[in-house]
Write an enzyme that holds these catalytic residues in place. Structure first.
Site, short mmCIF file in Angstrom:
data_model
loop_
_atom_site.label_atom_id
_atom_site.label_comp_id
_atom_site.label_asym_id
_atom_site.label_seq_id
_atom_site.Cartn_x
_atom_site.Cartn_y
_atom_site.Cartn_z
N ALA A 242 54.09 38.08 35.06
CA ALA A 242 53.42 38.74 36.05
C ALA A 242 51.91 38.35 35.85
O ALA A 242 51.34 37.99 34.68
CB ALA A 242 53.55 40.02 36.55
N HIS A 243 51.02 38.62 36.72
CA HIS A 243 49.55 38.37 36.61
C HIS A 243 48.55 39.20 35.66
O HIS A 243 49.06 40.28 35.33
CB HIS A 243 48.83 38.73 38.04
CG HIS A 243 49.04 39.90 38.47
ND1 HIS A 243 47.89 40.89 38.71
CD2 HIS A 243 50.13 40.72 38.93
CE1 HIS A 243 48.38 41.83 39.10
NE2 HIS A 243 49.69 41.81 39.32
N ASN A 244 47.73 38.46 34.90
CA ASN A 244 46.96 39.09 33.80
C ASN A 244 47.59 39.31 32.71
O ASN A 244 47.20 40.23 31.68
CB ASN A 244 46.15 40.26 34.44
CG ASN A 244 44.82 39.63 35.35
OD1 ASN A 244 45.39 39.81 36.62
ND2 ASN A 244 43.80 39.30 34.81
#
Length: 328
Positions: A242-244
């Site tokens: 997922a993001h980051n």
């Protein structure tokens, strides 16, 4: 292709025990091998199958006691799994042939920079200001969107989509239908309470060198800054990052596992199949997460955790034993 047992031993640099006159034309599993095939014995639990196997030769861990037999040979090595990798490379078929370096149906923006020796298959799309460095291979139906850079000798298989502004290292392999740089999953309840507000995801994905990503896996772009996959990471099929999230060097993620947003992995972390990691969690270098586990808190360096919620693997195993006794 076929080889004598001596030629194979020269490659593996093992200890040859016994002899076989058969030419070896392929490797195969112990129980399914035929007379002209070589097999592998990396654990004591497989020794019992050697006497019934038709294989003319076996690569064996040198700490195991196995007899060669009549017209059957053994190659004893320190690590049969690593020796198997070398042998499979010897018998590895050539990749699919693309008759054109750049297929006539590929769409390539005039601003894209294509390095020496690149191959771009049918129906590929290469967007504005994309940079493909030397010897990149895009198999048919790959899309690379604007301002993305892909390092040399990287191979991208059909159906993969790489979104805008991503940075991909050299010598990577992305298998079929990989998604790199899709929007991260970010929503908040709207002010009027009647729906959800989408949070724009304006970051990108940065992937290091020698990274391999399995089929149908996803690496989402960051909300801001970058989602980062470190050098040498190996990611199985059907994995979600997922993001980051940030992965260190040489991490392994098995199939169906997933990182929620802003997870940090140190170097050499191993994530077992179907394990789930909570957002904003840190798993420090050398730690292992057992298959099917749910990690809710940070994991210390070198520690092995197991269970749902995950805790020290020894404690989890003791609890399982205690529960089993209760049922009796």
């Amino acid at each position: 292709m076929s080889y004598t047992i001596e030629e194979i031993n020269d490659l593996l640099k093992g200890e040859l025990v016994g002899h076989t006159t058969h030419k070896i034309d392929s490797p195969e599993q112990l129980q399914h091998a035929k007379t002209n095939q070589i097999t592998f014995i990396g654990s004591s639990k497989y020794i019992k199958h050697w006497s019934d196997s038709k294989a003319c030769a076996a690569i064996v861990n040198n700490n195991l006691t196995v007899e060669a037999g009549d017209n059957r040979a053994l190659i004893k090595v320190k690590n049969a799994d690593l020796a198997m990798a070398k042998l499979l490379e010897l018998f590895n078929p050539k990749p699919p042939v693309m008759e054109h370096d750049i297929h006539p149906t590929a769409v390539i923006h005039k601003s894209a920079k294509i390095g020496n020796g690149c191959k771009i298959g049918a129906n590929c799309y290469v967007g504005k200001d994309v940079i493909l460095k030397d010897y990149v291979t895009l198999y048919p139906n790959v899309c690379v969107f604007d301002d993305t850079t892909i390092g040399s000798h990287t191979v991208i298989w059909s159906g993969t989509v790489i979104r805008e502004r991503c940075i991909i290292g050299s010598h990577c392999i992305f298998h079929t239908n990989v998604s790199i740089g899709a929007d991260g999953f970010g929503y908040r309840p709207s002010d009027d309470g009647a729906g959800l507000t989408k949070i724009p995801q304006i970051g990108n994905v940065i992937i290091g060198d020698y990274v391999e990503i399995g089929a149908n896996s996803c690496v989402d772009r960051a909300k801001f800054s970058s989602t980062i996959i470190g050098d040498g990471c190996k990611i199985d099929n059907l994995v979600q990052i997922a993001h980051n999230s940030v992965m260190g060097r040489s991490c392994i993620m098995a199939g169906h596992s997933g990182l929620a947003g802003s997870v940090t992995l140190g170097d050499g972390v191993i994530i077992g199949g179907s394990a789930s990691i909570k957002d904003h969690t840190t798993i420090h270098s050398g730690a292992t997460v057992g298959a099917g586990s749910g990690v809710m808190n940070d994991v210390e360096t070198g520690k092995t955790v197991l269970g749902y919620p995950a805790q020290d693997a020894r404690d989890t195993l003791k609890q399982w034993v205690a529960l089993k006794r209760l049922t009796k």
